[in-house]
Design a protein around this motif. Structure first.
Motif, PDB file in Angstrom:
ATOM      1  N   LEU A  13       0.980  -1.447  -0.094  1.00  0.00           N
ATOM      2  CA  LEU A  13       0.354  -0.306   0.022  1.00  0.00           C
ATOM      3  C   LEU A  13       0.941   0.885  -0.201  1.00  0.00           C
ATOM      4  N   GLY A  14       2.109   1.254   0.507  1.00  0.00           N
ATOM      5  CA  GLY A  14       2.778   2.258   0.673  1.00  0.00           C
ATOM      6  C   GLY A  14       2.680   3.191   2.201  1.00  0.00           C
ATOM      7  N   ARG A  15       3.470   4.669   2.249  1.00  0.00           N
ATOM      8  CA  ARG A  15       3.047   5.299   3.249  1.00  0.00           C
ATOM      9  C   ARG A  15       1.690   5.488   3.327  1.00  0.00           C
ATOM     10  N   PRO A  16       1.234   5.509   4.369  1.00  0.00           N
ATOM     11  CA  PRO A  16      -0.251   6.408   4.710  1.00  0.00           C
ATOM     12  C   PRO A  16      -0.156   7.798   5.010  1.00  0.00           C
ATOM     13  N   PHE A  17      -1.399   8.444   3.510  1.00  0.00           N
ATOM     14  CA  PHE A  17      -2.061  10.102   4.099  1.00  0.00           C
ATOM     15  C   PHE A  17      -2.122  10.289   5.501  1.00  0.00           C
ATOM     16  N   ARG A  18      -1.777  11.817   5.433  1.00  0.00           N
ATOM     17  CA  ARG A  18      -2.791  12.288   6.671  1.00  0.00           C
ATOM     18  C   ARG A  18      -3.903  12.807   5.833  1.00  0.00           C
ATOM     19  N   SER A  19      -4.943  13.027   7.068  1.00  0.00           N
ATOM     20  CA  SER A  19      -6.197  13.795   6.562  1.00  0.00           C
ATOM     21  C   SER A  19      -5.766  14.529   5.569  1.00  0.00           C
ATOM     22  N   ASP A  20      -5.108  15.759   5.933  1.00  0.00           N
ATOM     23  CA  ASP A  20      -5.335  16.766   5.188  1.00  0.00           C
ATOM     24  C   ASP A  20      -4.802  16.532   3.989  1.00  0.00           C
ATOM     25  N   ARG A  21      -4.097  15.426   3.513  1.00  0.00           N
ATOM     26  CA  ARG A  21      -3.683  15.073   1.891  1.00  0.00           C
ATOM     27  C   ARG A  21      -4.276  14.961   1.616  1.00  0.00           C
ATOM     28  N   LEU A  22      -5.786  15.494   1.527  1.00  0.00           N
ATOM     29  CA  LEU A  22      -6.553  14.432   0.480  1.00  0.00           C
ATOM     30  C   LEU A  22      -7.013  15.673  -0.638  1.00  0.00           C
ATOM     31  N   GLY A  23      -6.865  16.982  -0.584  1.00  0.00           N
ATOM     32  CA  GLY A  23      -6.363  17.960  -1.100  1.00  0.00           C
ATOM     33  C   GLY A  23      -5.512  16.946  -2.801  1.00  0.00           C
ATOM     34  N   GLU A  24      -4.745  16.690  -2.099  1.00  0.00           N
ATOM     35  CA  GLU A  24      -3.866  15.806  -3.095  1.00  0.00           C
ATOM     36  C   GLU A  24      -3.790  14.498  -4.089  1.00  0.00           C
ATOM     37  N   THR A  25      -4.624  13.944  -3.822  1.00  0.00           N
ATOM     38  CA  THR A  25      -6.089  13.352  -4.278  1.00  0.00           C
ATOM     39  C   THR A  25      -6.503  13.468  -5.711  1.00  0.00           C
ATOM     40  N   LEU A  26      -7.058  14.821  -5.834  1.00  0.00           N
ATOM     41  CA  LEU A  26      -7.838  14.935  -6.410  1.00  0.00           C
ATOM     42  C   LEU A  26      -7.006  15.003  -8.349  1.00  0.00           C
ATOM     43  N   LEU A  27      -8.381  14.894  -8.990  1.00  0.00           N
ATOM     44  CA  LEU A  27      -7.378  14.673 -10.562  1.00  0.00           C
ATOM     45  C   LEU A  27      -8.186  15.392 -11.284  1.00  0.00           C
ATOM     46  N   PRO A  28      -6.940  15.205 -12.496  1.00  0.00           N
ATOM     47  CA  PRO A  28      -7.144  16.694 -13.586  1.00  0.00           C
ATOM     48  C   PRO A  28      -7.372  15.489 -14.740  1.00  0.00           C
ATOM     49  N   LYS A  29      -8.477  16.216 -15.950  1.00  0.00           N
ATOM     50  CA  LYS A  29      -8.896  15.354 -16.782  1.00  0.00           C
ATOM     51  C   LYS A  29      -8.155  14.355 -17.604  1.00  0.00           C
ATOM     52  N   ARG A  30      -6.868  14.391 -17.668  1.00  0.00           N
ATOM     53  CA  ARG A  30      -5.983  13.190 -18.106  1.00  0.00           C
ATOM     54  C   ARG A  30      -6.486  12.528 -17.877  1.00  0.00           C
ATOM     55  N   LEU A  31      -5.873  11.802 -16.583  1.00  0.00           N
ATOM     56  CA  LEU A  31      -5.847  10.945 -15.140  1.00  0.00           C
ATOM     57  C   LEU A  31      -7.659  11.024 -15.147  1.00  0.00           C
TER      58      LEU A  31
END
Length: 668
Positions: A13-31
């Motif tokens: 799974l990799g390293r866990p993410f903090r809750s405040d990093r949720l915005g970094e998971t948002l997607l551009p149209k190409r993805l």
């Protein structure tokens, strides 16, 4: 010391993410396109084949109806894409068909749509993976005996990737998706180019004859065959609603980006489906449900698999051993397998919304270490794996269960959107906005009529071929969700505080400390019980062994403990029952009083040590939880083995990411 399970978890799974990093998971149209649209795009690989499979039941003469049937599918795909553009713009918060129907038609129709979508998502995984494996077997026929195992391996891989998070899986899946699109477009261009140059490509099955299973069809029989072929071709629309469900995963402006992605998906899917169908007709490709119906089929028709339509077309255009043939077979297999990723995003999101509204267990609303809805992902994988195993990874058998849920949600969603626009018209005064709403309503109304007709066709033509299982499953799912909601509602009502509750206090508190011997754990439990200042404090032991009880009584007197020791007789050497009976007796004599039970427990450092300790206390606690007016307190005593565990070495512990707790590795 970090356990092997934690190491394996981090590797996968990799390293866990903090809750405040949720915005970094948002997607551009190409993805977002390969993540949410891979299912309808990949359907190009088998939608044409499904049409041909049904038409060939009547023999070669019925294949000339292919353009008519495919044209109906193209029109339907365009209507659905336009309709869901309206959904995306009107409901940018996500939830898609479920939210539209629940808000505009009511809770019960909303649950029907939710059940339809959940079934559809499970089928998407099963059918997509099975179809992908079919193409692998087309290239490497020797793998046919291992079909089910390969299917399950792909599901495990997809599950692991999605547990790592949406954005990370999107980067991986973008390459085969765009590779497939480019490959199919190149195939179409070269195929038509060869035809225009006078070198019309010919499929290896072009010279085969077909043994018709349906001979001498009447007008009604022909109509039914065409409708069944149309309903099978409608697999090209599966997953078209996924973008509307995943709007929250897009970057801002979310609705606009989602609408543009929906348009791109519709245009690309129509171009590819039309091109592949046309090439199937040009190359005279043939495929049947039963290989033994192909007269001229080489090999053992009972055991050998037929080549897929797209494999035959590619071999006809580029040659069966060319690099581009294997390239397209690989990318086709990959996108078909990865098309299941549409469901891996839609299923957990929908379950999260349902759980938030108390129609599903609350655990499905919880994000995992990588900010993905891990419980929903795992649930989807398990159910899809069971289907693959039960149907032996057969695309033809699995696809009969498909589509019913898709068009149920399509139809109810469009009806809901019509009601939404009617409500908007009542309050809108701007002429330009009213014209826009009228146009949107017309699109959704036409979509509701069209998909409603298709739903009836699908139900009639596929019911006896396996769709009845979906018709049974959907009401069961609706009933389960309704019962879950009723349970949560009842619990909430039961937990509401009345004004009288704020003033009601227990008359007295009677503390009982359960002891089995005189030692440090017992001493700590007694001291803690004293610190709570109960009205009465008594130590209780159960006389299971006479000599042990006598030694405890002697130690009690010798150490001047200062509280009475009560011995409960147990002629059948059972601990839980006598203790519960003693507590019930106290409760009967003083019903307004509270009994507080303190249980000493050993804390150990190795998993196998748990098997040697605390078994009686666990059983007792489980039993006392059902007794009203009884409070149970565990008093831990840490043994030496527990002190050797290095909890500080763990970056995060279970649930910390969801609660926003910082681990040692996150310190600046």
């Amino acid at each position: 010391m970090v356990s092997p399970i934690d190491v394996a978890k981090r590797l996968v799974l990799g390293r866990p993410f903090r809750s405040d990093r949720l915005g970094e998971t948002l997607l551009p149209k190409r993805l977002a396109l390969p993540i949410f649209a891979s299912d309808p795009l990949s359907s190009v690989a088998y939608a044409t084949q499904e049409i041909l499979l049904i038409l060939t039941l009547g023999g070669l003469s019925y294949l000339h109806f292919t353009p008519l049937v495919a044209g109906g599918v193209v029109v339907l795909l365009a209507v659905v894409a336009l309709s869901y553009r309206q959904v995306v713009q009107a409901y940018p918060s996500g939830g898609g068909s479920y939210e539209v129907v629940a808000e505009n038609l009511g809770a019960l129709p909303g649950l029907v749509v939710a059940a339809a979508l959940l079934v559809d998502y499970v089928m998407t995984v099963a059918v997509s993976v099975a179809a992908g494996v079919d193409n692998i077997i087309s290239a490497v026929p020797d793998l046919n005996p291992y079909r089910v195992a390969i299917n399950l391996a792909f599901i495990a891989f997809l599950t692991a990737m999605n547990l790592r998070g949406v954005r990370e899986s999107g980067r991986l899946f973008a390459i085969p998706t765009y590779g497939f699109i480019i490959g199919v477009l190149v195939l179409i261009v070269f195929g038509f180019g060869e035809m225009l140059l006078g070198h019309t490509p010919v499929a290896e099955s072009a010279h085969y004859q077909i043994h018709a299973e349906q001979v001498g069809l009447s007008t009604a029989g022909l109509a039914f065959l065409l409708l069944r072929a149309f309903s099978s071709g409608c697999t090209a629309l599966t997953g078209a609603e996924a973008i509307s469900n995943g709007v929250p995963a897009f970057r801002k402006p979310k609705a606009l980006n989602a609408a543009r992605t929906m348009t791109a998906m519709g245009v690309i899917a129509i171009v590819m489906f039309t091109g592949v169908t046309a090439l199937a007709m040009i190359t005279k490709t043939k495929v049947t449900e039963n290989a033994c119906d192909l007269i001229g089929f080489p090999g053992d028709c009972h055991n050998d698999a037929q080549k897929t339509v797209i494999a035959q077309i590619t071999a006809a255009v580029f040659g069966g051993h060319s690099i581009i043939f294997y390239y397209l077979m690989v990318t086709t297999a990959l996108i078909l397998v990865l098309a299941a990723n549409t469901a891996y995003n839609g299923f957990p999101l929908l379950n999260s919304i349902l759980a938030q509204r108390r129609y599903m267990p609350r655990q499905l609303h919880t994000r995992g270490d990588r900010l993905a809805f891990s419980n929903g992902i795992i649930l989807l994988a398990v159910v899809a794996g069971i289907l693959i195993y039960a149907f032996h990874g057969s695309t033809t058998r699995l696809i009969q269960l498909y589509i019913v849920g898709v068009f149920t949600s399509f139809t109810l969603c469009q009806i809901g959107m019509v009601r939404h626009w009617n409500r908007e018209l009542r309050s809108e005064r701007s002429r330009a906005d009213r014209l826009r709403i009228h146009r949107a309503r017309a699109i959704n109304a036409f979509g509701a009529c069209f998909t409603g007709v298709v739903l009836v066709v699908v139900m009639v033509t596929k019911f006896t071929h396996g769709a009845y299982l979906v018709v049974i499953a959907m009401p069961i799912l609706v009933a389960i969700m309704w019962l879950i909601h009723r349970h949560y509602t009842a619990v909430r009502a039961e937990l509401d505080i009345d004004p009288d509750d704020l003033e009601t206090l227990p008359g007295r508190v009677h503390a009982l400390v359960l002891v089995s011997g005189w030692h440090k754990a017992t001493h700590r439990a007694i001291q803690f019980a004293r610190a709570t200042r109960p009205d009465t404090l008594t130590a209780v032991t159960v006389n299971v062994d006479e000599s042990d009880t006598r030694r405890l009584a002697d130690a009690w007197d010798r150490n001047h403990v200062g509280i009475p020791l009560k011995v409960i007789e147990s002629p059948y050497r059972e601990i839980t029952g006598p203790v519960v009976e003693e507590i019930k007796r106290q409760r009967r004599s003083r019903p307004r009083d509270v009994v507080s039970v303190f249980i000493p427990e050993y804390v150990v450092g190795r998993w196998w040590e748990n098997l040697l300790h605390n078994q009686s206390s666990l059983r007792l606690k489980a039993r006392l939880l059902f007794e009203p007016g009884v409070m149970v307190t565990s008093v831990p005593f840490q043994l030496q083995s527990s002190r050797n565990r290095d909890f500080q070495a763990m970056e995060h512990r279970a649930g910390e990411v969801r609660r926003g707790i910082t681990g040692p590795g996150d310190q600046a």
